[in-house]
Structure formats: C-alpha cells, structure tokens
Motif scaffolding. Sequence first.
Motif, PDB file in Angstrom:
ATOM      1  N   UNK A  57       0.836  -1.216   0.000  1.00  0.00           N
ATOM      2  CA  UNK A  57       0.000   0.000   0.000  1.00  0.00           C
ATOM      3  C   UNK A  57       0.861   1.253   0.000  1.00  0.00           C
ATOM      4  N   UNK A  58       1.902   1.272   0.837  1.00  0.00           N
ATOM      5  CA  UNK A  58       2.735   2.475   0.914  1.00  0.00           C
ATOM      6  C   UNK A  58       3.509   2.689  -0.384  1.00  0.00           C
ATOM      7  N   UNK A  59       3.864   1.595  -1.080  1.00  0.00           N
ATOM      8  CA  UNK A  59       4.530   1.745  -2.376  1.00  0.00           C
ATOM      9  C   UNK A  59       3.565   2.360  -3.391  1.00  0.00           C
ATOM     10  N   UNK A  60       2.308   1.973  -3.345  1.00  0.00           N
ATOM     11  CA  UNK A  60       1.314   2.543  -4.265  1.00  0.00           C
ATOM     12  C   UNK A  60       1.117   4.034  -3.992  1.00  0.00           C
ATOM     13  N   UNK A  61       1.084   4.409  -2.708  1.00  0.00           N
ATOM     14  CA  UNK A  61       0.957   5.829  -2.344  1.00  0.00           C
ATOM     15  C   UNK A  61       2.178   6.598  -2.852  1.00  0.00           C
ATOM     16  N   UNK A  62       3.357   6.005  -2.681  1.00  0.00           N
ATOM     17  CA  UNK A  62       4.585   6.646  -3.159  1.00  0.00           C
ATOM     18  C   UNK A  62       4.554   6.820  -4.672  1.00  0.00           C
ATOM     19  N   UNK A  63       4.132   5.802  -5.387  1.00  0.00           N
ATOM     20  CA  UNK A  63       4.063   5.901  -6.856  1.00  0.00           C
ATOM     21  C   UNK A  63       3.154   7.045  -7.290  1.00  0.00           C
ATOM     22  N   UNK A  64       1.992   7.169  -6.647  1.00  0.00           N
ATOM     23  CA  UNK A  64       1.062   8.259  -6.985  1.00  0.00           C
ATOM     24  C   UNK A  64       1.656   9.630  -6.652  1.00  0.00           C
ATOM     25  N   UNK A  65       2.306   9.719  -5.509  1.00  0.00           N
ATOM     26  CA  UNK A  65       2.913  10.994  -5.100  1.00  0.00           C
ATOM     27  C   UNK A  65       4.029  11.390  -6.059  1.00  0.00           C
ATOM     28  N   UNK A  66       4.835  10.414  -6.471  1.00  0.00           N
ATOM     29  CA  UNK A  66       5.904  10.714  -7.436  1.00  0.00           C
ATOM     30  C   UNK A  66       5.338  11.168  -8.772  1.00  0.00           C
ATOM     31  N   UNK A  67       4.285  10.496  -9.233  1.00  0.00           N
ATOM     32  CA  UNK A  67       3.660  10.884 -10.506  1.00  0.00           C
ATOM     33  C   UNK A  67       3.129  12.312 -10.442  1.00  0.00           C
ATOM     34  N   UNK A  68       2.481  12.664  -9.331  1.00  0.00           N
ATOM     35  CA  UNK A  68       1.942  14.022  -9.171  1.00  0.00           C
ATOM     36  C   UNK A  68       3.066  15.049  -9.135  1.00  0.00           C
ATOM     37  N   UNK A  69       4.150  14.709  -8.451  1.00  0.00           N
ATOM     38  CA  UNK A  69       5.285  15.638  -8.379  1.00  0.00           C
ATOM     39  C   UNK A  69       5.919  15.816  -9.760  1.00  0.00           C
ATOM     40  N   UNK A  70       6.124  14.743 -10.470  1.00  0.00           N
ATOM     41  CA  UNK A  70       6.718  14.857 -11.815  1.00  0.00           C
ATOM     42  C   UNK A  70       5.836  15.675 -12.745  1.00  0.00           C
ATOM     43  N   UNK A  71       4.531  15.478 -12.674  1.00  0.00           N
ATOM     44  CA  UNK A  71       3.616  16.257 -13.517  1.00  0.00           C
ATOM     45  C   UNK A  71       3.690  17.737 -13.159  1.00  0.00           C
ATOM     46  N   UNK A  72       3.768  18.037 -11.874  1.00  0.00           N
ATOM     47  CA  UNK A  72       3.857  19.446 -11.446  1.00  0.00           C
ATOM     48  C   UNK A  72       5.195  20.059 -11.857  1.00  0.00           C
ATOM     49  N   UNK A  73       6.266  19.297 -11.764  1.00  0.00           N
ATOM     50  CA  UNK A  73       7.586  19.824 -12.126  1.00  0.00           C
ATOM     51  C   UNK A  73       7.689  20.109 -13.623  1.00  0.00           C
ATOM     52  N   UNK A  74       6.978  19.353 -14.442  1.00  0.00           N
ATOM     53  CA  UNK A  74       7.003  19.590 -15.891  1.00  0.00           C
ATOM     54  C   UNK A  74       6.368  20.918 -16.263  1.00  0.00           C
ATOM     55  N   UNK A  75       5.484  21.441 -15.426  1.00  0.00           N
ATOM     56  CA  UNK A  75       4.805  22.702 -15.733  1.00  0.00           C
ATOM     57  C   UNK A  75       5.459  23.894 -15.050  1.00  0.00           C
ATOM     58  N   UNK A  76       6.465  23.653 -14.226  1.00  0.00           N
ATOM     59  CA  UNK A  76       7.098  24.723 -13.458  1.00  0.00           C
ATOM     60  C   UNK A  76       8.139  25.468 -14.286  1.00  0.00           C
ATOM     61  N   UNK A  77       8.199  26.771 -14.050  1.00  0.00           N
ATOM     62  CA  UNK A  77       9.338  27.501 -14.622  1.00  0.00           C
ATOM     63  C   UNK A  77      10.590  27.143 -13.794  1.00  0.00           C
TER      64      UNK A  77
END
Length: 161
Positions: A57-77
């Motif tokens: 379960x914690x690995x699944x939470x980590x995977x989702x958190x990483x995906x959200x962070x990567x998506x946010x970083x792609x839009x950041x200046x």
Amino acid sequence: MSDEIVDGTEDVVGVLTEQIEAHFGMGMDLLKAAVSVAPTANPDATDAVKWHGLLTESQAVLDCAEDALLAALETQPSEVDDPTMGLAHRVNAAVAARDGRALVVRWLLDPDAPGKKDLAAERLARLNRGARTGPAVQTSAPSRPATAPATALRTGRAAQR
C-alpha cells in the motif's frame, strides 16, 4: 540514471516479496490464503502477510505521489512554487513510510534480529503462564488483627466521658 534509482526503489517490494516467499516456502498468494484461513496457526506468517500488505500500500501511495510531483515539475518555470514543494514533501513522507514498513518486514524475516530472541522468550513465558495450576500471588484477603484498632478505643473513651 534517474530510471535506475526509480527501478531500485520500486524493487524494494519485489525483493522483500521474494524473501517472504523463500522464508515460508510458498508464493505470496498461497501464503495470504493460508493466513486468511488460519490466522493464528503461524503468527510469523500472519505478521509477514500483514506488513507486506502495508508495504505494498505504501509503495502505491509513493508511486502516486511521485507521478503528481513529476507532472507538477514539468509545468514549473525555473523556480518551484509552494504547491509543488508540498508535493515534494508528500513524496518524502511516502518514502519514509515505505522504508519503515520495509524495515519491519526485514526484521520479521530475520530470526537473529535484535530483540527477536527476547521476544521469543517473552512469548514462551506467556504461554507457560497459561499452564499454571494456581495464582502467582496470594489472592485471599489478609487476616485482620484480633485487637480493636486504636481509633476505636479512643472513640470509645471519648464517648464514656
């Protein structure tokens, strides 16, 4: 290089799953089924299945958190905003939770882990306590002295005056 790091951290669950399977001599699905049928038959297997589930379960939470962070970083200046920093903190917390649960699984699988021998001795003592034929301490009320307490004597004298 970042792919190697991601693959290495995601493999934590896979490596520990293999160790659990080797330790108990059966696949994870079969072990889960056996524990669900008889959860008290092997407390070590029950603990391993429980913590493996928490680890997954914690690995699944980590995977989702990483995906959200990567998506946010792609839009950041060039500068990271506060919401994206919040996502980074969420990833760090998820890594800590996953790693903590991985440590518990490793501890459960290591018979020589610190505290294990003491724990086994404590469990054995608890089991042996159940076989007692009588109480460990006296359970009857203590006997009272035959003489009257001094306060009663004083009260009696005061009443006579």
